[in-house]
Design a protein around this motif. Structure first.
Motif, short mmCIF file in Angstrom:
data_model
loop_
_atom_site.label_atom_id
_atom_site.label_comp_id
_atom_site.label_asym_id
_atom_site.label_seq_id
_atom_site.Cartn_x
_atom_site.Cartn_y
_atom_site.Cartn_z
N LYS A 18 72.34 -44.98 -48.63
CA LYS A 18 73.62 -45.65 -48.88
C LYS A 18 74.62 -45.31 -47.77
O LYS A 18 75.36 -46.18 -47.29
CB LYS A 18 74.17 -45.21 -50.24
CG LYS A 18 75.42 -45.91 -50.66
CD LYS A 18 75.83 -45.48 -52.06
CE LYS A 18 77.07 -46.22 -52.50
NZ LYS A 18 77.47 -45.86 -53.86
N VAL A 19 74.63 -44.06 -47.33
CA VAL A 19 75.52 -43.64 -46.25
C VAL A 19 75.16 -44.37 -44.96
O VAL A 19 76.04 -44.88 -44.25
CB VAL A 19 75.45 -42.10 -46.07
CG1 VAL A 19 76.08 -41.66 -44.76
CG2 VAL A 19 76.10 -41.40 -47.25
N MET A 20 73.88 -44.45 -44.66
CA MET A 20 73.45 -45.13 -43.44
C MET A 20 73.75 -46.62 -43.49
O MET A 20 74.17 -47.21 -42.49
CB MET A 20 71.95 -44.88 -43.21
CG MET A 20 71.46 -45.18 -41.82
SD MET A 20 72.22 -44.16 -40.56
CE MET A 20 73.02 -45.42 -39.60
N ASP A 21 73.57 -47.25 -44.64
CA ASP A 21 73.92 -48.68 -44.79
C ASP A 21 75.41 -48.90 -44.51
O ASP A 21 75.78 -49.85 -43.81
CB ASP A 21 73.58 -49.18 -46.20
CG ASP A 21 72.07 -49.30 -46.42
OD1 ASP A 21 71.30 -49.30 -45.43
OD2 ASP A 21 71.68 -49.40 -47.61
N ALA A 22 76.26 -48.03 -45.06
CA ALA A 22 77.70 -48.16 -44.84
C ALA A 22 78.05 -47.94 -43.37
O ALA A 22 78.91 -48.64 -42.82
CB ALA A 22 78.45 -47.16 -45.72
N ALA A 23 77.39 -47.00 -42.73
CA ALA A 23 77.63 -46.74 -41.31
C ALA A 23 77.26 -47.96 -40.47
O ALA A 23 78.00 -48.34 -39.55
CB ALA A 23 76.85 -45.52 -40.85
N ARG A 68 84.02 -44.42 -33.70
CA ARG A 68 83.92 -43.17 -34.46
C ARG A 68 84.70 -43.19 -35.76
O ARG A 68 84.16 -42.88 -36.82
CB ARG A 68 84.39 -42.01 -33.60
CG ARG A 68 84.21 -40.67 -34.28
CD ARG A 68 85.00 -39.63 -33.61
NE ARG A 68 86.40 -39.81 -33.99
CZ ARG A 68 87.30 -38.86 -33.93
NH1 ARG A 68 86.98 -37.69 -33.47
NH2 ARG A 68 88.53 -39.09 -34.32
N ASP A 69 85.97 -43.54 -35.72
CA ASP A 69 86.81 -43.45 -36.92
C ASP A 69 86.33 -44.38 -38.03
O ASP A 69 86.25 -43.98 -39.19
CB ASP A 69 88.27 -43.74 -36.58
CG ASP A 69 88.90 -42.65 -35.74
OD1 ASP A 69 88.36 -41.52 -35.70
OD2 ASP A 69 89.95 -42.92 -35.11
N ALA A 70 86.00 -45.62 -37.68
CA ALA A 70 85.55 -46.59 -38.70
C ALA A 70 84.24 -46.14 -39.33
O ALA A 70 84.07 -46.23 -40.56
CB ALA A 70 85.40 -47.97 -38.08
N ILE A 71 83.33 -45.64 -38.52
CA ILE A 71 82.02 -45.21 -39.04
C ILE A 71 82.18 -43.94 -39.87
O ILE A 71 81.61 -43.82 -40.96
CB ILE A 71 81.01 -45.04 -37.90
CG1 ILE A 71 80.74 -46.40 -37.25
CG2 ILE A 71 79.73 -44.39 -38.40
CD1 ILE A 71 79.94 -46.34 -35.96
N LEU A 72 82.97 -42.99 -39.40
CA LEU A 72 83.19 -41.76 -40.17
C LEU A 72 83.83 -42.08 -41.52
O LEU A 72 83.42 -41.54 -42.55
CB LEU A 72 84.06 -40.79 -39.37
CG LEU A 72 84.37 -39.46 -40.05
CD1 LEU A 72 83.10 -38.68 -40.37
CD2 LEU A 72 85.31 -38.64 -39.19
N ASP A 73 84.82 -42.95 -41.54
CA ASP A 73 85.46 -43.34 -42.81
C ASP A 73 84.45 -43.98 -43.76
O ASP A 73 84.45 -43.70 -44.95
CB ASP A 73 86.61 -44.31 -42.56
CG ASP A 73 87.81 -43.65 -41.89
OD1 ASP A 73 87.88 -42.40 -41.86
OD2 ASP A 73 88.68 -44.38 -41.39
N ARG A 77 83.33 -42.52 -47.47
CA ARG A 77 83.43 -43.34 -48.68
C ARG A 77 82.07 -43.48 -49.37
O ARG A 77 81.96 -43.27 -50.57
CB ARG A 77 83.99 -44.72 -48.36
CG ARG A 77 85.50 -44.78 -48.27
CD ARG A 77 86.03 -46.21 -48.23
NE ARG A 77 85.37 -47.04 -47.24
CZ ARG A 77 85.70 -47.11 -45.95
NH1 ARG A 77 86.69 -46.38 -45.49
NH2 ARG A 77 85.06 -47.90 -45.12
N ALA A 78 81.05 -43.86 -48.60
CA ALA A 78 79.73 -44.10 -49.19
C ALA A 78 79.12 -42.82 -49.78
O ALA A 78 78.45 -42.87 -50.81
CB ALA A 78 78.79 -44.69 -48.14
N GLY A 79 79.36 -41.70 -49.12
CA GLY A 79 78.82 -40.43 -49.61
C GLY A 79 79.70 -39.74 -50.62
O GLY A 79 79.34 -38.69 -51.14
N ARG A 80 80.88 -40.34 -50.88
CA ARG A 80 81.86 -39.75 -51.80
C ARG A 80 82.17 -38.31 -51.39
O ARG A 80 82.26 -37.41 -52.22
CB ARG A 80 81.36 -39.84 -53.23
CG ARG A 80 81.18 -41.26 -53.69
CD ARG A 80 80.65 -41.47 -55.10
NE ARG A 80 80.71 -40.31 -55.97
CZ ARG A 80 79.71 -39.94 -56.77
NH1 ARG A 80 78.59 -40.63 -56.81
NH2 ARG A 80 79.83 -38.89 -57.55
N LEU A 81 82.33 -38.11 -50.08
CA LEU A 81 82.52 -36.77 -49.55
C LEU A 81 83.91 -36.22 -49.81
O LEU A 81 84.17 -35.05 -49.51
CB LEU A 81 82.21 -36.75 -48.05
CG LEU A 81 80.78 -37.16 -47.69
CD1 LEU A 81 80.56 -37.08 -46.20
CD2 LEU A 81 79.76 -36.33 -48.44
#
Length: 108
Positions: A18-23, A68-73, A77-81
């Motif tokens: 899920k994290v990779m899909d969001a990235a 960087r910023d868009a992918i990190l955000d 979100r996807a990982g609920r970090l």
């Protein structure tokens, strides 16, 4: 090639996809997922008197600085970090990269 950033995210087992899909949706071209074992204060649990470390996944994503910023955000979100005991994400500067052939050809 110079100037890349490495986004690393440590997430619970099963969350890396899920994290990779969001990235990818945020602009990442790909990444690497590795199995890991947590050893932090929230990871270790005792079952029948035996300490069991929780399984984690490590997501590594090499990105161009402007993404960087868009992918990190998206990863957060996807990982609920932003929730307790869900994991962490961090960014490291990468001094040099070799092997991203499609980018090397564009620079020629």
């Amino acid at each position: 090639m110079r100037g890349y950033k490495l986004i690393a995210a440590i997430v619970p087992k099963g969350a890396a996809g899920k994290v990779m899909d969001a990235a990818r949706e945020a602009g990442a071209e790909g990444g690497t997922i590795l199995m890991a074992r947590g050893t932090g204060v929230h990871e270790a649990r005792r079952v029948f008197g035996i300490t069991v470390s929780s399984e984690r996944e490590l997501v590594l994503i090499l990105v161009e600085p402007e993404k960087r910023d868009a992918i990190l955000d998206a990863v957060v979100r996807a990982g609920r970090l932003d929730e307790p005991a869900r994991g962490i994400a961090f960014v490291m500067a990468v001094e040099e990269v070799k092997g991203i052939v499609h980018h090397e050809r564009q620079e020629d």
